[in-house]
Design a protein around this motif. Structure first.
Motif, PDB file in Angstrom:
ATOM      1  N   PRO A  94       0.995  -1.441   0.098  1.00 37.44           N
ATOM      2  CA  PRO A  94      -0.137  -0.151  -0.005  1.00 37.44           C
ATOM      3  C   PRO A  94       0.852   1.796  -0.059  1.00 37.44           C
ATOM      4  O   PRO A  94       0.554   2.370  -0.173  1.00 37.44           O
ATOM      5  N   LYS A  95       2.499   1.044   0.063  1.00 35.29           N
ATOM      6  CA  LYS A  95       2.535   2.018   0.274  1.00 35.29           C
ATOM      7  C   LYS A  95       3.448   2.556  -1.022  1.00 35.29           C
ATOM      8  O   LYS A  95       3.741   3.954  -1.788  1.00 35.29           O
ATOM      9  N   THR A  96       4.531   1.868  -1.654  1.00 34.56           N
ATOM     10  CA  THR A  96       4.714   1.949  -2.834  1.00 34.56           C
ATOM     11  C   THR A  96       4.519   1.435  -4.112  1.00 34.56           C
ATOM     12  O   THR A  96       4.060   1.597  -5.354  1.00 34.56           O
ATOM     13  N   MET A  97       2.891   0.780  -4.303  1.00 31.28           N
ATOM     14  CA  MET A  97       1.839   0.256  -4.616  1.00 31.28           C
ATOM     15  C   MET A  97       2.808  -1.176  -6.054  1.00 31.28           C
ATOM     16  O   MET A  97       2.187  -1.361  -7.119  1.00 31.28           O
ATOM     17  N   GLY A  98       4.117  -1.217  -5.367  1.00 31.17           N
ATOM     18  CA  GLY A  98       4.195  -2.737  -6.795  1.00 31.17           C
ATOM     19  C   GLY A  98       3.704  -3.732  -5.414  1.00 31.17           C
ATOM     20  O   GLY A  98       3.085  -3.957  -5.145  1.00 31.17           O
ATOM     21  N   SER A  99       4.227  -4.639  -7.171  1.00 26.95           N
ATOM     22  CA  SER A  99       3.392  -6.522  -6.702  1.00 26.95           C
ATOM     23  C   SER A  99       4.626  -7.126  -5.979  1.00 26.95           C
ATOM     24  O   SER A  99       5.546  -6.611  -6.082  1.00 26.95           O
ATOM     25  N   THR A 100       4.471  -8.503  -6.211  1.00 27.92           N
ATOM     26  CA  THR A 100       4.855  -9.220  -5.834  1.00 27.92           C
ATOM     27  C   THR A 100       6.624  -9.644  -8.056  1.00 27.92           C
ATOM     28  O   THR A 100       7.520  -9.410  -6.759  1.00 27.92           O
ATOM     29  N   ASN A 101       6.475  -8.568  -8.268  1.00 26.08           N
ATOM     30  CA  ASN A 101       6.632  -8.658  -9.686  1.00 26.08           C
ATOM     31  C   ASN A 101       7.371  -7.359  -9.349  1.00 26.08           C
ATOM     32  O   ASN A 101       7.229  -6.145  -9.098  1.00 26.08           O
ATOM     33  N   PRO A 102       8.975  -6.578  -9.284  1.00 28.14           N
ATOM     34  CA  PRO A 102       9.450  -5.726  -9.303  1.00 28.14           C
ATOM     35  C   PRO A 102       8.648  -5.101 -10.593  1.00 28.14           C
ATOM     36  O   PRO A 102       8.943  -3.924 -10.283  1.00 28.14           O
ATOM     37  N   LYS A 103       8.560  -5.284 -11.530  1.00 27.40           N
ATOM     38  CA  LYS A 103       8.640  -4.032 -12.699  1.00 27.40           C
ATOM     39  C   LYS A 103       6.965  -3.995 -12.737  1.00 27.40           C
ATOM     40  O   LYS A 103       6.428  -3.329 -13.492  1.00 27.40           O
TER      41      LYS A 103
END
Length: 599
Positions: free
Chosen positions: A374-383
């Motif tokens: 929720p902070k970076t909006m990143g998923s488990t795939n770094p791209k």
């Protein structure tokens, strides 16, 4: 208590409750002052930087800022913050010359899935930095759910076109009418990052008896609204039942009234107060003669050889357990059948990611939602990054914008070789508003006026044409009156211990009894010893260092009106009114500058 560190960025930010409550942290009092000064273009650009879509949000925002507005502590109604945002959009000049110019490409490519508010925000932040942003959307024009699901009588196409074009004009490639079928294929196409802002595109089904047999006249609400929006549907039966209590249900029932529905009813399983629809949305529906029936649960669609004739409902009532949790239980009354020709099902929305392969590196949870930081909006795939309804389920436009800003910052840091998890601090600027001994650079008189109503088009005229905008917006005179209701909460009372002679003049003149000179103590004790006890722990106390007598000055931020009377009355200038401006960190934000311009 320790002396308050007013240099901490979050301290005064939290005091500006409207900006604190806005997910995109729009500097609300700043742009309202500019509106009061007739500087509409400046007010628009401040909004454009924070929330990207001032004209759209000025008509459709869920207004999380308004319940937080301090005006609501003086009287019942807050400042009409949302509708003032529309004023900036309605009365601005041509702002194209003030938008960023398309930048030379830096060689990095970003794919954005979905042309809605989250993706467009990411593109708006990244394109001026040289990223090649490509937006893919199944619809032919940009806007996403803003275009497809919000009726034109609330949000005209011309407003959507203008504000999406501002973003696309930054050198962004928009591929409309293109449905993405494979995440793995995208990643193989040498995109350096992928942002998923595809929304929550699937309406929830209602699987009760009769659903399949009467399917021809039972419509999923969001799909039906899209069909109306794009001109594929232009009529409906005279008797319509709308199932659901959210804003989509309100849009469905009001749209049905304009397409031939003479007897349109909204039926909700919960109580009226528990409905998810915004209060003003419910008011607008009822104003258009649409009754809302509560505590009724649909149990069957009634049909005659496949032709829908009605819906049978079970009446329920609310019961609460020992922990205060609500359960709906049968009331014991007989079931009731309501006759109808069509039903619109608006009982919620769901996410659908059939195009994201489960071996693409993006992990999903047990609810088939992507695992998103929720902070970076990143998923488990770094791209791969997510935002808007695609990230955490259905919410609203302003949250999608906030997600977009966060994701854009993450993508920029990732592709710049920096730590994505590290979030640079915002720029904060505080400046005195003194123009003389007791004269300020802003109008600090508190207007006694009640909230001004937004003019509406005559109901008979409005119901004749589905594209006729119902709300007319404030004119210049009404906007000025409403802007003057703002309490300038971003102009802070700043106390200087060394200048204070403890005469208590500020205490005597304070209209809210929010200043107290007393012995220090722990917070719980101190809150009880204030001139007006302070029970709201979420609101801060402003505590000075020790004065000459050993006492401290304590000001309760919860009830302070920022009127400046303490500073006007103080004989030594120990109080000053200082404007606080926080500039949230976006992708590419430079180091804090020594001089800061508001507009």
């Amino acid at each position: 208590m320790k002396p308050t560190d007013i240099a901490a960025p979050d301290y005064f930010h939290k005091v500006v409750d409207c900006q604190w409550a806005c997910p995109a942290h729009t500097p609300v009092p700043e742009y309202i002052r500019l509106i009061a000064a007739g500087r509409y273009s400046d007010a628009y650009m401040i909004n454009w930087k924070s929330n990207v879509f001032p004209g759209i949000l000025g008509r459709t925002c869920d207004r999380p800022c308004e319940p937080a507005c301090r005006r609501g502590r003086v009287e019942e109604n807050p400042v009409a913050i949302c509708r003032l945002k529309r004023v900036a959009a309605d009365f601005k000049d041509d702002v194209k010359s003030r938008l960023p110019r398309p930048a030379a490409k830096n060689g990095k490519r970003v794919a954005l899935i979905g042309g809605g508010p989250a993706s467009l925000t990411v593109a708006r932040d990244l394109a001026p930095l040289g990223y090649q942003c490509t937006v893919f959307d199944a619809d032919p024009k940009a806007g996403g759910m803003m275009r497809s699901q919000i009726p034109k009588f609330r949000l005209p196409d011309s407003v959507i076109d203008e504000e999406t074009d501002y973003v696309l004009s930054l050198g962004i490639e928009f591929k409309g009418g293109v449905r993405v079928e494979s995440m793995k294929q995208l990643l193989a196409d040498n995109f350096d990052a992928v942002f998923v802002g595809s929304g929550a595109p699937r309406g929830r089904e209602l699987d009760i008896p009769g659903r399949k047999e009467a399917a021809a006249n039972i419509h999923i609400g969001i799909d039906w609204l899209s069909s109306v929006s794009f001109g594929h549907t232009d009529k409906i039966g005279k008797r319509v039942i709308v199932l659901g209590g959210g804003n989509t249900a309100m849009d469905c029932c009001r749209t049905a009234r304009r397409l031939g529905g003479e007897d349109v009813k909204v039926v909700v399983r919960s109580g009226f107060e528990e409905m998810k629809a915004s209060p003003w949305e419910k008011e607008d529906a009822m104003h258009e003669d649409i009754p809302i029936l509560n505590f009724m649960v649909p149990v069957a669609f009634v049909h005659d050889n496949g032709k829908l004739t009605g819906v049978t409902f079970q009446r329920v009532k609310a019961e609460y357990d020992a922990k205060g949790r609500r359960n709906l239980v049968p009331s014991g009354e007989a079931d009731e059948t309501v006759n109808c020709d069509d039903v619109l099902v608006a009982v919620g929305q769901e996410n659908a990611f059939p195009w994201i392969e489960r071996d693409s590196g993006v992990e999903f949870d047990k609810w088939n939602m992507p695992k998103v930081d929720p902070k970076t909006m990143g998923s488990t795939n770094p791209k791969v990054f997510f935002g808007g309804d695609a990230a955490f389920g259905p919410k609203n436009i302003i949250w999608a914008v906030a997600h977009g800003h966060d994701a854009a910052l993450s993508i920029h840091r990732l592709l710049s070789g920096e730590d994505v998890a590290e979030r640079p601090l915002p720029e904060v600027h505080i400046s005195s508003q003194k123009m003389g001994i007791h004269e300020w650079s802003y109008d600090n008189d508190i207007s006694p006026e009640k909230r001004y109503k937004v003019p509406h088009r005559d109901k008979v005229v409005a119901l004749k044409d589905i594209r006729t905008e119902v709300e007319l917006g404030y004119d210049v005179k009404l906007a000025l009156g409403e802007a003057h209701r703002c309490l300038n909460c971003d102009v802070q009372t700043v106390f200087s211990t060394s200048l204070c002679i403890e005469c208590d003049a500020c205490v005597d003149i304070c209209p809210m009894d929010c200043i107290t000179f007393t012995e220090n103590g722990d917070e719980a004790d101190l809150r009880q010893r204030l001139k007006a006890p302070s029970p709201h722990l979420e609101q801060s106390l402003y505590v000075s260092s020790d004065l000459k007598t050993g006492r401290v000055m304590v000001k309760d931020e919860d009830v302070c009106l920022h009127c400046g009377l303490c500073a006007e009355r103080c004989p030594t200038g120990a109080w000053d009114m200082q404007k606080y401006l926080i500039d949230m960190t976006h992708a590419g934000t430079a180091c804090p500058s020594k001089n800061r311009s508001a507009a």
